[in-house]
Design a protein around this motif. Structure first.
Motif, mmCIF file in Angstrom:
data_model
loop_
_atom_site.group_PDB
_atom_site.id
_atom_site.type_symbol
_atom_site.label_atom_id
_atom_site.label_comp_id
_atom_site.label_asym_id
_atom_site.label_seq_id
_atom_site.Cartn_x
_atom_site.Cartn_y
_atom_site.Cartn_z
ATOM 1 N N MET A 47 -1.662 107.248 60.919
ATOM 2 C CA MET A 47 -1.166 108.480 61.526
ATOM 3 C C MET A 47 -0.647 109.442 60.460
ATOM 4 O O MET A 47 -0.115 109.013 59.425
ATOM 5 N N GLY A 48 -0.701 110.733 60.754
ATOM 6 C CA GLY A 48 -0.091 111.756 59.905
ATOM 7 C C GLY A 48 -0.535 111.645 58.455
ATOM 8 O O GLY A 48 -1.725 111.511 58.146
ATOM 9 N N GLY A 49 0.461 111.651 57.564
ATOM 10 C CA GLY A 49 0.177 111.586 56.131
ATOM 11 C C GLY A 49 -0.540 110.309 55.735
ATOM 12 O O GLY A 49 -1.204 110.255 54.695
ATOM 13 N N SER A 50 -0.441 109.281 56.561
ATOM 14 C CA SER A 50 -1.135 108.018 56.279
ATOM 15 C C SER A 50 -2.529 107.976 56.896
ATOM 16 O O SER A 50 -3.289 107.051 56.620
ATOM 17 N N SER A 91 -0.277 102.575 56.705
ATOM 18 C CA SER A 91 0.995 103.187 57.119
ATOM 19 C C SER A 91 1.926 103.115 55.922
ATOM 20 O O SER A 91 2.247 102.014 55.463
ATOM 21 N N TYR A 92 2.329 104.283 55.430
ATOM 22 C CA TYR A 92 3.179 104.272 54.230
ATOM 23 C C TYR A 92 4.458 103.482 54.478
ATOM 24 O O TYR A 92 4.817 102.607 53.698
ATOM 25 N N SER A 93 5.139 103.753 55.591
ATOM 26 C CA SER A 93 6.373 103.022 55.895
ATOM 27 C C SER A 93 6.076 101.604 56.343
ATOM 28 O O SER A 93 6.914 100.720 56.229
ATOM 29 N N THR A 96 4.906 102.384 61.562
ATOM 30 C CA THR A 96 4.449 103.344 62.577
ATOM 31 C C THR A 96 3.819 102.609 63.757
ATOM 32 O O THR A 96 2.889 101.819 63.584
ATOM 33 N N GLN A 141 8.036 110.549 50.514
ATOM 34 C CA GLN A 141 7.662 110.902 51.865
ATOM 35 C C GLN A 141 6.216 110.418 52.023
ATOM 36 O O GLN A 141 5.408 110.590 51.096
ATOM 37 N N PRO A 142 5.848 109.869 53.191
ATOM 38 C CA PRO A 142 4.462 109.398 53.354
ATOM 39 C C PRO A 142 3.422 110.441 52.944
ATOM 40 O O PRO A 142 2.447 110.137 52.253
ATOM 41 N N ARG A 143 3.650 111.690 53.355
ATOM 42 C CA ARG A 143 2.625 112.706 53.044
ATOM 43 C C ARG A 143 2.543 112.992 51.558
ATOM 44 O O ARG A 143 1.517 113.432 51.056
ATOM 45 N N GLU A 226 4.576 120.446 57.962
ATOM 46 C CA GLU A 226 5.657 119.544 57.543
ATOM 47 C C GLU A 226 6.438 120.062 56.336
ATOM 48 O O GLU A 226 7.660 119.931 56.289
ATOM 49 N N LYS A 335 10.709 108.953 66.369
ATOM 50 C CA LYS A 335 10.455 107.523 66.117
ATOM 51 C C LYS A 335 11.642 106.689 66.598
ATOM 52 O O LYS A 335 11.477 105.588 67.107
#
Ligand code: F6R
Length: 357
Positions: A47-50, A91-93, A96, A141-143, A226, A335
């Motif tokens: 998702m998103g940046g990932s 997923s960077y974190s 997610t 930040q993931p992005r 973002e 989240k």
């Protein structure tokens, strides 16, 4: 302008852009993965940046991959996913819930799974099950980790035999010159990213891209959302010629209208004609137009080059608007809310992981 305080962490994260891609590529290319004859389809989730790395990889390999590549940015996997599918989750974190839920479904369908994460439940699961995985450094930040995440995914798909996404030497100098030109200076910088930012700061830009530059347009849009905290839209050529174009032709021009075209050398004639027609249509209504070009020769080089310009432009736009590009508190709030109402707990349970304390 003095970008040394506001945006400093984003500029820092971007300071090794191409090297990050290459280092991550090399590390991930060593991961032991199934070979192309062991799989029938590849599903890339995130998702998103990932997730944008997946969109880039799919676009870059669409014409050459011997196996279909499907990108999923949601909880559910397509019905075809089975033992002969490879699901690569990014997923960077590592937390997610859409991505974790998809991994739980992949596990239950007996699919082969690989992961890219800096930590969290995704990395825990990959370690516990000894799944192929590429860990990436934490604390971004993931992005802002896109070159690492995209490079890791590119390394994995190249090892599997879906294509070759190693960066060609011929583009390295062009990219390093571009990167130099994007660096923050204390005054009077005339580079593309800052020049763009000066116009973008007052606008709601529409970014138009085609082929492998269409995911880049989506990345620009997301980065303006973002980092710069502004509305933006991305539209693909040729599809937008069948709908969005009508609105460009319909006056009067609205405040904030701005067209950004992502172009590349040796565009096919039909593509050039479409860009030119759109530009003429927009110009007739007095809409300002920015064109971002690239001198890179390969599709991958062109993507990296245009990604850098958009990423820097989005941070410069934030700085010019006097907003901090880094925090995205509202995504964190959502989240948090979903911890109770979402599927993260369920996903963890189905993955055999403890609930977070
Ligand atoms: C934040 C960002 C977001 C996240 C997204 C998914 O910098 O870019 O779009 O990428 O919320 O989170 P992760 O990447 O941790 O899976």
């Amino acid at each position: 302008m003095n970008p040394t305080v506001l945006g400093a962490d984003m500029f820092q994260a971007m300071s090794t852009y191409v090297k990050d891609y290459q280092d991550a590529f090399k590390a991930a290319a060593k991961v032991v993965l199934p070979s192309v004859d062991q799989i029938d389809h590849v599903v890339l989730t995130g998702m998103g940046g990932s997730g944008i790395g997946a969109t880039l990889v799919e676009a870059l390999l669409r014409d050459s991959s011997p196996r279909p590549i499907v990108v999923v940015k949601d909880y559910h996997l397509p019905k075809f996913v089975n033992k002969r599918s490879l699901v690569i989750a990014t997923s960077y974190s590592g937390e997610t819930e859409e991505t974790l839920y998809g991994v739980a479904l992949a596990k239950e369908r007996g699919a082969q799974i690989a992961a890219i994460a800096s930590g969290g439940a995704l990395l825990d699961f990959a370690n516990a099950k000894k799944l192929p995985h590429a860990p990436v450094p934490r604390n971004r930040q993931p992005r802002a980790a896109l070159p690492l995440l995209f490079g890791s995914l590119a390394g994995m798909v190249s090892t599997i035999g879906l294509g070759n996404l190693a960066l060609a030497g011929e583009d390295e100098t062009t990219l390093s010159n571009r990167h130099l030109s994007l660096q923050p200076r204390l005054a009077g910088a005339g580079d593309d990213a800052l020049r763009f930012a000066e116009q973008i700061r007052h606008s709601r830009p529409v970014i138009v891209g085609e082929a492998h530059l269409w995911p880049v347009a989506q990345r620009w849009k997301a980065q303006f959302n973002e980092n710069s905290k502004i509305f933006a839209r991305a539209e693909p050529i040729p599809e937008m010629n069948h709908n969005d174009l009508v609105a460009w032709a319909h006056g009067p021009r609205e405040k904030g209208d701005l067209l950004i075209q992502l172009r590349r050398p040796r565009e096919p004639n039909e593509v050039r004609a479409r860009f030119e027609f759109l530009a003429t249509t927009a110009k007739e209504r007095g809409v300002p137009i920015l064109t971002s070009d690239t001198q890179c020769r390969t599709p991958l080089g062109q993507c990296l080059d245009q990604l850098m310009v958009g990423d820097y432009a989005s941070v410069y736009t934030a700085v010019l608007r006097n907003v901090d590009p880094t925090p995205v508190e509202i995504i964190g709030s959502l989240k948090k809310r979903l911890q109770e109402q979402g599927l993260a707990k369920e996903a963890r349970k189905r993955l055999g992981l403890p609930s977070p304390s």
